[in-house]
Write a protein that holds these residues in place. Structure first.
Motif, PDB file in Angstrom:
ATOM      1  N   ASN A 175       8.627  11.282  -0.049  1.00 46.56           N
ATOM      2  CA  ASN A 175       7.907  10.024   0.142  1.00 46.56           C
ATOM      3  C   ASN A 175       6.611  10.363   0.865  1.00 46.56           C
ATOM      4  N   VAL A 176       5.484  10.143   0.213  1.00 47.49           N
ATOM      5  CA  VAL A 176       4.213  10.653   0.707  1.00 47.49           C
ATOM      6  C   VAL A 176       3.325   9.539   1.267  1.00 47.49           C
ATOM      7  N   THR A 177       2.767   9.819   2.438  1.00 45.18           N
ATOM      8  CA  THR A 177       1.726   8.973   3.008  1.00 45.18           C
ATOM      9  C   THR A 177       0.421   9.752   2.997  1.00 45.18           C
ATOM     10  N   ILE A 178      -0.667   9.098   2.602  1.00 46.51           N
ATOM     11  CA  ILE A 178      -1.985   9.718   2.593  1.00 46.51           C
ATOM     12  C   ILE A 178      -2.868   9.050   3.636  1.00 46.51           C
ATOM     13  N   PHE A 179      -3.511   9.870   4.471  1.00 46.91           N
ATOM     14  CA  PHE A 179      -4.586   9.413   5.342  1.00 46.91           C
ATOM     15  C   PHE A 179      -5.878  10.037   4.818  1.00 46.91           C
ATOM     16  N   VAL A 222       2.194   5.935  -0.036  1.00 49.27           N
ATOM     17  CA  VAL A 222       1.512   4.929   0.780  1.00 49.27           C
ATOM     18  C   VAL A 222       0.143   5.484   1.167  1.00 49.27           C
ATOM     19  N   TYR A 223      -0.892   4.650   1.079  1.00 47.27           N
ATOM     20  CA  TYR A 223      -2.264   5.103   1.344  1.00 47.27           C
ATOM     21  C   TYR A 223      -2.862   4.316   2.506  1.00 47.27           C
ATOM     22  N   HIS A 224      -3.513   5.043   3.434  1.00 46.07           N
ATOM     23  CA  HIS A 224      -4.222   4.402   4.534  1.00 46.07           C
ATOM     24  C   HIS A 224      -5.610   5.027   4.671  1.00 46.07           C
ATOM     25  N   GLN A 225      -6.632   4.192   4.730  1.00 40.29           N
ATOM     26  CA  GLN A 225      -7.981   4.674   4.993  1.00 40.29           C
ATOM     27  C   GLN A 225      -8.123   4.815   6.508  1.00 40.29           C
ATOM     28  N   VAL A 226      -8.192   6.063   6.974  1.00 39.50           N
ATOM     29  CA  VAL A 226      -8.088   6.354   8.403  1.00 39.50           C
ATOM     30  C   VAL A 226      -9.113   7.402   8.817  1.00 39.50           C
ATOM     31  N   ASP A 227      -9.695   7.207   9.992  1.00 41.46           N
ATOM     32  CA  ASP A 227     -10.507   8.224  10.655  1.00 41.46           C
ATOM     33  C   ASP A 227      -9.567   8.991  11.584  1.00 41.46           C
ATOM     34  N   VAL A 262      -5.276   5.983  14.015  1.00 36.57           N
ATOM     35  CA  VAL A 262      -4.165   6.859  13.655  1.00 36.57           C
ATOM     36  C   VAL A 262      -2.843   6.278  14.143  1.00 36.57           C
ATOM     37  N   THR A 263      -2.819   5.755  15.349  1.00 36.01           N
ATOM     38  CA  THR A 263      -1.594   5.176  15.906  1.00 36.01           C
ATOM     39  C   THR A 263      -1.089   4.022  15.043  1.00 36.01           C
TER      40      THR A 263
END
Length: 253
Positions: A31-35, A52-57, A64-65
């Motif tokens: 199960n993959v999460t992408i930042f 799951v995808y999150h646009q994160v610095d 990030v938290t």
């Protein structure tokens, strides 16, 4: 660690080395999460159902938290992180235009080194809180160094410093987190066919290929992903930076 059904997070997962890791992990049932800082529409690979995808610095503690907690809520306990997010720089310490600007140096260190450390510390905190596997492992954190940490060329002062920091971080982090059942390993890739090298003219690419003893070509991102997968599966790999470079040793320039 067997990754089928495990939650693995990949930073910089929208392109290059990170995208190759995402594809291979999904193929093995993770199960993959992408930042990534890119928008979700600009990813290089096919969206998987277990993604799951999150646009994160990654340098931003608050972002990030929040994203980590959301990812764990969606994909379950976090068992692995592959830190591929990073930037490059090519500037001399002292050129005919004057000294290297401090802003660029700080930015490269912030993204490549501080961003990696930010992910490591916050991910390890969450890994420590869940039950270990049958082998006693709670998680694996893989960071991306570079052969520039060892063979830095003229113009790579900022980049080499950032990747050298990741290399030096590996062993103390692995020693500290061992009691929690968390392994820390770094991969130092050589010249790989990624967006970082995609803008090079053909003559420059050919030169890099000829510098590599064998195989005489740029690395394929999938080869990086395959090593990352093996690190997950081989519990004795810990506290080490592994060169993945076809035996290349970069000249001064």
């Amino acid at each position: 660690m067997e990754i089928n059904g495990k939650h693995i997070l990949v930073t910089g997962g929208a392109s290059g080395l990170g995208a190759a890791c995402v594809e291979l992990l999904q193929a093995h049932g993770a199960n993959v999460t992408i930042f990534d800082q890119k928008s979700e529409e600009n990813i290089e690979h096919t969206r998987g159902t277990n993604q799951v995808y999150h646009q994160v610095d990654i340098t931003n503690e608050t972002e990030v938290t929040i994203a980590l907690d959301a990812a764990i809520e969606s994909n379950g306990a976090l068992h692995g992180v592959i830190n591929c997010a990073g930037i490059g720089s090519a500037k001399k310490v002292l050129s005919n235009k004057g000294p290297h600007d401090l802003e660029t140096f700080q930015k490269v260190i912030e993204v490549n080194l501080i961003g990696t450390f930010n992910m490591l510390r916050l991910s390890a905190e969450r890994m420590k809180s869940h039950d270990p596997t049958d082998t006693g492992e709670r998680g694996v954190i893989i960071n991306t160094a570079s052969i520039a940490a060892y063979d830095g060329q003229i113009g790579q002062a900022a980049y080499s410093a950032s990747k050298g920091g990741i290399t030096s971080l590996t062993l103390p982090a692995a020693r500290e987190l061992a009691n929690a059942g968390i392994r820390v390993v770094s991969i130092a890739p050589g010249v790989f066919d990624t967006p970082l090298f995609g803008a090079l003219p053909e003559e420059a690419r050919s030169h890099l290929e000829q510098l590599t003893p064998f195989p005489k070509r740029l690395g394929n991102p999938r080869e990086f992903a395959e090593l990352a997968l093996h690190i997950f599966q081989n519990s004795m790999i810990n506290g080490e930076t592994i060169r993945l470079d076809g035996a290349i040793r970069m000249p001064a320039k």
